[in-house]
Design an enzyme around this catalytic site. Structure first.
Site, mmCIF file in Angstrom:
data_model
loop_
_atom_site.group_PDB
_atom_site.id
_atom_site.type_symbol
_atom_site.label_atom_id
_atom_site.label_comp_id
_atom_site.label_asym_id
_atom_site.label_seq_id
_atom_site.Cartn_x
_atom_site.Cartn_y
_atom_site.Cartn_z
ATOM 1 N N MET A 98 -17.115 7.027 -25.481
ATOM 2 C CA MET A 98 -17.500 7.770 -26.577
ATOM 3 C C MET A 98 -18.632 6.983 -28.118
ATOM 4 O O MET A 98 -17.283 5.662 -28.423
ATOM 5 C CB MET A 98 -17.605 9.461 -26.419
ATOM 6 C CG MET A 98 -15.697 9.154 -27.541
ATOM 7 S SD MET A 98 -15.266 10.738 -28.130
ATOM 8 C CE MET A 98 -14.671 10.730 -26.668
ATOM 9 N N CYS A 99 -19.502 7.460 -28.156
ATOM 10 C CA CYS A 99 -19.661 7.203 -29.736
ATOM 11 C C CYS A 99 -20.192 5.385 -29.037
ATOM 12 O O CYS A 99 -21.156 5.748 -28.039
ATOM 13 C CB CYS A 99 -19.251 7.028 -31.146
ATOM 14 S SG CYS A 99 -19.040 7.330 -32.319
ATOM 15 N N ILE A 100 -19.899 4.239 -30.304
ATOM 16 C CA ILE A 100 -20.071 2.882 -29.773
ATOM 17 C C ILE A 100 -18.998 2.193 -28.903
ATOM 18 O O ILE A 100 -19.408 1.168 -28.471
ATOM 19 C CB ILE A 100 -19.856 2.408 -31.221
ATOM 20 C CG1 ILE A 100 -20.549 1.032 -31.269
ATOM 21 C CG2 ILE A 100 -18.949 2.769 -32.072
ATOM 22 C CD1 ILE A 100 -22.201 1.303 -30.807
ATOM 23 N N THR A 154 -20.998 9.628 -23.558
ATOM 24 C CA THR A 154 -21.307 10.946 -24.640
ATOM 25 C C THR A 154 -21.780 10.263 -25.828
ATOM 26 O O THR A 154 -20.483 9.375 -26.458
ATOM 27 C CB THR A 154 -20.782 12.331 -24.369
ATOM 28 O OG1 THR A 154 -21.344 13.352 -25.159
ATOM 29 C CG2 THR A 154 -19.347 11.611 -25.001
#
Length: 217
Positions: A135-137, A190
């Protein structure tokens, strides 16, 4: 009960794991009836950020494993001890630690590399065809772990997406509450705080990711 290995990268959005993402992930795992174990590499952080001022500390150093223990309430293991046979799923929350400590994307986006222990652990899940969520980066790690053409998302930031795509990720634009599923490789991603402006927004996508990745196991 399905078992999830969670790789943390420190404690704090600017130099470690994004705390909200990590805690929301652990909560979602429990709510889905699964269990988790936290791991982190026993290495020094790239640097330490004062989260009140945003400034880099010139005199302080911190250990990724020690800092990750703050999130895990002390219940965390050295990543070197992670054995893929003991777990059904791998999940990696984001935060700048994923891009500074697990790999160096934040420092050299054109030629970034991944920490060897992180690579070994993540590739073990990939080779065992066990599902993983990033998720995220953290999806910046994916093209260094999986074959060219792995599908994923960091949200809608074209500049960042292009840098990761140059390494082999097929980037899919994705809104904060949604997920991207690569069924061929059993990878779910995500955007989380790449787009989220609140914990509720981050939770929407994280909850979907956890549910989806457990369903793939």
């Amino acid at each position: 009960m399905k078992k999830v290995a969670v790789i943390l990268s420190g404690c704090g959005v600017y130099d470690g794991s994004e705390i909200h993402e990590a805690v929301l992930t652990l909560l979602a795992i429990e709510q889905q009836g699964a269990s988790y174990r936290c791991f982190a590499p026993n290495i020094e952080q790239h640097h330490v950020i004062n989260h009140l001022t945003g400034e880099v500390s010139e005199t302080e150093s911190r250990n990724v494993l020690v800092e990750s223990a703050r999130i895990a309430r002390g219940d965390v293991e050295d990543l070197a001890e992670l054995r893929v046979d003991d777990y059904d799923v791998l999940i990696v929350p984001g935060g700048f630690g994923a891009a500074k400590n697990l790999c160096n994307f934040a420092i050299d986006a054109d030629n970034y590399t991944i920490n060897e222990q992180v690579l070994a652990a993540a590739q073990a899940f990939a080779k065992a065809e066990k599902p993983a969520g990033y998720m995220c980066i953290a999806p910046a790690l994916l093209p260094l772990i999986y074959p060219q053409g792995i599908q994923g998302t960091i949200g809608t930031d074209t500049g960042t997406a292009n840098l990761i795509a140059a390494k082999g990720l097929v980037h899919n634009d994705c809104q904060v509450a949604d997920i991207v599923v690569d069924n061929a490789h059993k990878v779910v991603t995500t955007p989380a705080y790449m787009l989220a402006t609140s914990m509720s927004e981050a939770a929407a996508g994280i909850n979907k990711l956890v549910k989806s990745v457990l369903a793939l196991s």
